[in-house]
Design a protein around this motif. Structure first.
Motif, PDB file in Angstrom:
ATOM      1  N   TYR A 108       8.177 -13.352  -8.890  1.00 41.73           N
ATOM      2  CA  TYR A 108       8.042 -13.418 -10.477  1.00 41.73           C
ATOM      3  C   TYR A 108       8.276 -12.221 -11.071  1.00 41.73           C
ATOM      4  CZ  TYR A 108       6.616 -15.044 -15.171  1.00 41.73           C
ATOM      5  OH  TYR A 108       6.185 -15.390 -16.319  1.00 41.73           O
ATOM      6  N   THR A 109       9.265 -12.137 -11.840  1.00 47.73           N
ATOM      7  CA  THR A 109       9.419 -10.849 -12.811  1.00 47.73           C
ATOM      8  C   THR A 109       8.040 -10.759 -13.774  1.00 47.73           C
ATOM      9  OG1 THR A 109      11.733 -11.141 -12.470  1.00 47.73           O
ATOM     10  CG2 THR A 109      10.892  -9.552 -14.330  1.00 47.73           C
ATOM     11  N   LEU A 110       7.525  -9.430 -13.714  1.00 44.20           N
ATOM     12  CA  LEU A 110       6.489  -9.313 -14.412  1.00 44.20           C
ATOM     13  C   LEU A 110       6.707  -8.871 -16.004  1.00 44.20           C
ATOM     14  CD1 LEU A 110       4.302  -6.878 -12.112  1.00 44.20           C
ATOM     15  CD2 LEU A 110       4.317  -9.737 -12.720  1.00 44.20           C
ATOM     16  N   LEU A 111       7.941  -8.330 -16.350  1.00 43.90           N
ATOM     17  CA  LEU A 111       8.358  -7.980 -17.552  1.00 43.90           C
ATOM     18  C   LEU A 111       9.289  -9.010 -18.130  1.00 43.90           C
ATOM     19  CD1 LEU A 111       8.853  -4.188 -17.089  1.00 43.90           C
ATOM     20  CD2 LEU A 111       6.808  -5.324 -17.988  1.00 43.90           C
ATOM     21  N   LYS A 112       9.161  -9.497 -19.362  1.00 43.49           N
ATOM     22  CA  LYS A 112       9.807 -10.566 -19.948  1.00 43.49           C
ATOM     23  C   LYS A 112      11.430 -10.012 -20.001  1.00 43.49           C
ATOM     24  CE  LYS A 112       9.774 -13.877 -23.779  1.00 43.49           C
ATOM     25  NZ  LYS A 112       9.179 -14.476 -24.997  1.00 43.49           N
ATOM     26  N   LYS A 113      11.494  -8.921 -20.666  1.00 43.34           N
ATOM     27  CA  LYS A 113      13.251  -8.703 -20.729  1.00 43.34           C
ATOM     28  C   LYS A 113      13.610  -7.656 -19.970  1.00 43.34           C
ATOM     29  CE  LYS A 113      12.659  -9.191 -25.730  1.00 43.34           C
ATOM     30  NZ  LYS A 113      13.001  -8.786 -27.047  1.00 43.34           N
ATOM     31  N   LYS A 114      13.011  -7.229 -18.607  1.00 42.25           N
ATOM     32  CA  LYS A 114      13.590  -6.347 -17.893  1.00 42.25           C
ATOM     33  C   LYS A 114      12.948  -6.790 -16.353  1.00 42.25           C
ATOM     34  CE  LYS A 114      13.151  -2.135 -20.337  1.00 42.25           C
ATOM     35  NZ  LYS A 114      14.406  -1.582 -20.650  1.00 42.25           N
ATOM     36  N   ASP A 115      13.962  -6.886 -15.537  1.00 40.73           N
ATOM     37  CA  ASP A 115      13.825  -7.404 -14.106  1.00 40.73           C
ATOM     38  C   ASP A 115      13.462  -6.600 -12.769  1.00 40.73           C
ATOM     39  OD1 ASP A 115      16.148  -6.106 -13.659  1.00 40.73           O
ATOM     40  OD2 ASP A 115      17.480  -8.123 -12.969  1.00 40.73           O
ATOM     41  N   TRP A 116      13.065  -5.288 -13.121  1.00 39.43           N
ATOM     42  CA  TRP A 116      12.896  -4.282 -12.223  1.00 39.43           C
ATOM     43  C   TRP A 116      11.604  -4.362 -11.444  1.00 39.43           C
ATOM     44  CZ3 TRP A 116       8.949  -0.786 -12.551  1.00 39.43           C
ATOM     45  CH2 TRP A 116       8.387  -0.524 -13.715  1.00 39.43           C
ATOM     46  N   LEU A 117      10.713  -4.858 -12.035  1.00 39.31           N
ATOM     47  CA  LEU A 117       9.277  -5.080 -11.469  1.00 39.31           C
ATOM     48  C   LEU A 117       8.861  -6.697 -11.099  1.00 39.31           C
ATOM     49  CD1 LEU A 117       6.995  -3.285 -10.483  1.00 39.31           C
ATOM     50  CD2 LEU A 117       5.978  -3.737 -12.976  1.00 39.31           C
ATOM     51  N   TYR A 118       8.374  -6.781 -10.008  1.00 36.77           N
ATOM     52  CA  TYR A 118       8.118  -7.955  -9.791  1.00 36.77           C
ATOM     53  C   TYR A 118       6.717  -8.163  -8.929  1.00 36.77           C
ATOM     54  CZ  TYR A 118      10.965  -7.244  -5.375  1.00 36.77           C
ATOM     55  OH  TYR A 118      11.548  -6.657  -4.349  1.00 36.77           O
ATOM     56  N   THR A 119       6.356  -9.381  -8.793  1.00 39.52           N
ATOM     57  CA  THR A 119       5.287  -9.544  -7.436  1.00 39.52           C
ATOM     58  C   THR A 119       5.864 -10.930  -6.770  1.00 39.52           C
ATOM     59  OG1 THR A 119       2.842 -10.358  -7.172  1.00 39.52           O
ATOM     60  CG2 THR A 119       4.215 -11.223  -8.947  1.00 39.52           C
ATOM     61  N   PHE A 120       5.384 -10.744  -5.445  1.00 35.69           N
ATOM     62  CA  PHE A 120       6.022 -11.916  -4.623  1.00 35.69           C
ATOM     63  C   PHE A 120       5.058 -12.300  -3.350  1.00 35.69           C
ATOM     64  CE2 PHE A 120       6.208  -7.540  -2.318  1.00 35.69           C
ATOM     65  CZ  PHE A 120       5.676  -7.982  -1.074  1.00 35.69           C
ATOM     66  N   VAL A 121       5.209 -13.516  -2.957  1.00 35.98           N
ATOM     67  CA  VAL A 121       4.358 -14.072  -2.002  1.00 35.98           C
ATOM     68  C   VAL A 121       5.399 -14.784  -1.090  1.00 35.98           C
ATOM     69  CG1 VAL A 121       2.800 -16.025  -1.559  1.00 35.98           C
ATOM     70  CG2 VAL A 121       2.636 -14.939  -3.665  1.00 35.98           C
ATOM     71  N   ASP A 122       4.984 -14.404   0.260  1.00 35.42           N
ATOM     72  CA  ASP A 122       5.867 -14.925   1.457  1.00 35.42           C
ATOM     73  C   ASP A 122       5.132 -15.388   2.586  1.00 35.42           C
ATOM     74  OD1 ASP A 122       8.224 -13.723   0.471  1.00 35.42           O
ATOM     75  OD2 ASP A 122       7.859 -11.712   1.391  1.00 35.42           O
ATOM     76  N   LEU A 123       5.573 -16.521   2.975  1.00 33.66           N
ATOM     77  CA  LEU A 123       5.024 -17.182   3.942  1.00 33.66           C
ATOM     78  C   LEU A 123       5.919 -17.301   5.240  1.00 33.66           C
ATOM     79  CD1 LEU A 123       2.305 -18.896   5.087  1.00 33.66           C
ATOM     80  CD2 LEU A 123       3.625 -20.994   4.378  1.00 33.66           C
ATOM     81  N   SER A 124       5.547 -16.648   6.463  1.00 35.82           N
ATOM     82  CA  SER A 124       6.441 -17.014   7.727  1.00 35.82           C
ATOM     83  C   SER A 124       5.755 -17.412   9.112  1.00 35.82           C
ATOM     84  CB  SER A 124       7.074 -15.546   7.709  1.00 35.82           C
ATOM     85  OG  SER A 124       6.052 -14.335   7.914  1.00 35.82           O
ATOM     86  N   TYR A 125       6.693 -17.911   9.767  1.00 35.28           N
ATOM     87  CA  TYR A 125       6.254 -17.949  11.213  1.00 35.28           C
ATOM     88  C   TYR A 125       6.615 -16.772  12.105  1.00 35.28           C
ATOM     89  CZ  TYR A 125       6.963 -19.094  16.185  1.00 35.28           C
ATOM     90  OH  TYR A 125       6.817 -19.192  17.627  1.00 35.28           O
ATOM     91  N   ALA A 154       1.962 -12.865   3.219  1.00 35.01           N
ATOM     92  CA  ALA A 154       2.151 -11.719   2.562  1.00 35.01           C
ATOM     93  C   ALA A 154       2.304 -11.714   0.990  1.00 35.01           C
ATOM     94  CB  ALA A 154       3.451 -10.783   3.079  1.00 35.01           C
ATOM     95  N   ILE A 155       1.552 -10.914   0.489  1.00 29.09           N
ATOM     96  CA  ILE A 155       1.570 -10.479  -0.992  1.00 29.09           C
ATOM     97  C   ILE A 155       1.806  -9.326  -1.365  1.00 29.09           C
ATOM     98  CG2 ILE A 155       0.228 -12.680  -1.492  1.00 29.09           C
ATOM     99  CD1 ILE A 155      -2.152 -10.730  -2.120  1.00 29.09           C
ATOM    100  N   GLY A 156       2.301  -9.081  -2.649  1.00 33.75           N
ATOM    101  CA  GLY A 156       2.550  -7.493  -2.964  1.00 33.75           C
ATOM    102  C   GLY A 156       3.403  -7.451  -4.239  1.00 33.75           C
ATOM    103  N   PHE A 157       3.806  -6.080  -4.372  1.00 31.49           N
ATOM    104  CA  PHE A 157       4.723  -5.815  -5.666  1.00 31.49           C
ATOM    105  C   PHE A 157       5.857  -5.188  -5.334  1.00 31.49           C
ATOM    106  CE2 PHE A 157       0.204  -5.888  -7.117  1.00 31.49           C
ATOM    107  CZ  PHE A 157       0.400  -6.674  -8.120  1.00 31.49           C
ATOM    108  N   GLY A 158       6.981  -5.533  -5.850  1.00 36.38           N
ATOM    109  CA  GLY A 158       8.143  -4.825  -5.717  1.00 36.38           C
ATOM    110  C   GLY A 158       8.983  -4.238  -6.806  1.00 36.38           C
ATOM    111  N   ALA A 159      10.288  -3.364  -6.659  1.00 37.63           N
ATOM    112  CA  ALA A 159      10.729  -2.793  -7.831  1.00 37.63           C
ATOM    113  C   ALA A 159      12.436  -3.018  -7.280  1.00 37.63           C
ATOM    114  CB  ALA A 159      10.333  -1.320  -7.936  1.00 37.63           C
ATOM    115  N   LYS A 160      13.074  -3.679  -8.155  1.00 39.60           N
ATOM    116  CA  LYS A 160      14.356  -3.834  -8.214  1.00 39.60           C
ATOM    117  C   LYS A 160      15.220  -2.656  -8.818  1.00 39.60           C
ATOM    118  CE  LYS A 160      17.841  -7.481  -8.667  1.00 39.60           C
ATOM    119  NZ  LYS A 160      18.119  -8.658  -9.208  1.00 39.60           N
TER     120      LYS A 160
END
Length: 217
Positions: A108-125, A154-160
């Protein structure tokens, strides 16, 4: 390494000054490297190498501020050396570790008008297998195998970060929790005696990843 860090910092500054590039697109690429934390040890050295290079494939679909992601990860590493367990016991070891992981997630992108910062949740085997030999004072040389299966969250933050045209770098910093079943077998090479263990396995730890993707409009 300094040149790479400088280039990443300049790219990061550039993306901050630009508006959101696209509201809907697909991305596909590779995980350039993964920095693993010092994972919990179960008799033997860590299951993963401290740094994995080119160990995975990464897919992402985004629309507006939401995204779907999928990853496939495989690594193989070798360990030789020694590890002190207590002041009296020392293990010398040589072993091979194989890791396979496949999963899905959302972001999910944290900033409304810019897509460079986001948070994520992953589930894996995750499936991990280790085999090798070790020497422990008092018991001699032993052959061992470890087989682990379970779920990793896994949870965390990312930058695009847009590099050029449709090429992107996505550094991610996160924390993962693995829970599953581990089967352990150890055989003394002198006596032939075998010790087996089958039980739950819990392994939390932080990580740092860098994805490199190409955007398909």
């Amino acid at each position: 390494m300094k040149k790479f860090a400088l280039a990443t910092a300049l790219s990061f500054s550039f993306i901050l000054s630009k508006a959101q590039d696209s509201l809907k697109h697909f991305e596909f690429g590779a995980t350039l490297f993964t920095v693993n934390s010092l994972n919990k040890q179960f008799f033997f050295p860590t299951d993963r190498a401290p740094v994995d290079i080119m160990s995975g494939l990464f897919f992402r679909y985004t629309k507006n501020r939401f995204g779907f992601r999928s990853q496939v990860y495989y690594s193989k590493n070798y360990f030789t050396g020694y590890r002190q367990i207590t002041s009296a016991d020392v293990i010398t070891a040589g072993n091979t570790n194989k890791n396979f992981e496949i999963g899905i997630g959302g972001q999910y992108t944290l900033l409304k008008k810019k897509d460079w910062l986001y948070t994520f949740v992953d589930l894996s085997y995750r499936n991990q297998f280790s085999s090798g030999y070790h020497y422990m004072s008092g018991s001699g040389v032993n052959a061992f195998t470890n087989s682990t299966n379970g779920l990793n969250t896994a949870i965390g933050f990312g930058a695009k970060i847009k590099m050029c045209n449709n090429l992107y770098l996505s550094p991610e910093l996160g924390y993962s929790v693995f829970y599953g079943n581990r089967k352990h077998s150890m055989t003394n090479m002198s006596t032939g005696d075998t010790y087996k263990y089958n039980g739950n396995y819990f392994n939390p730890g932080g990580f740092l990843k860098l994805h490199f993707t190409y955007k398909f409009k």
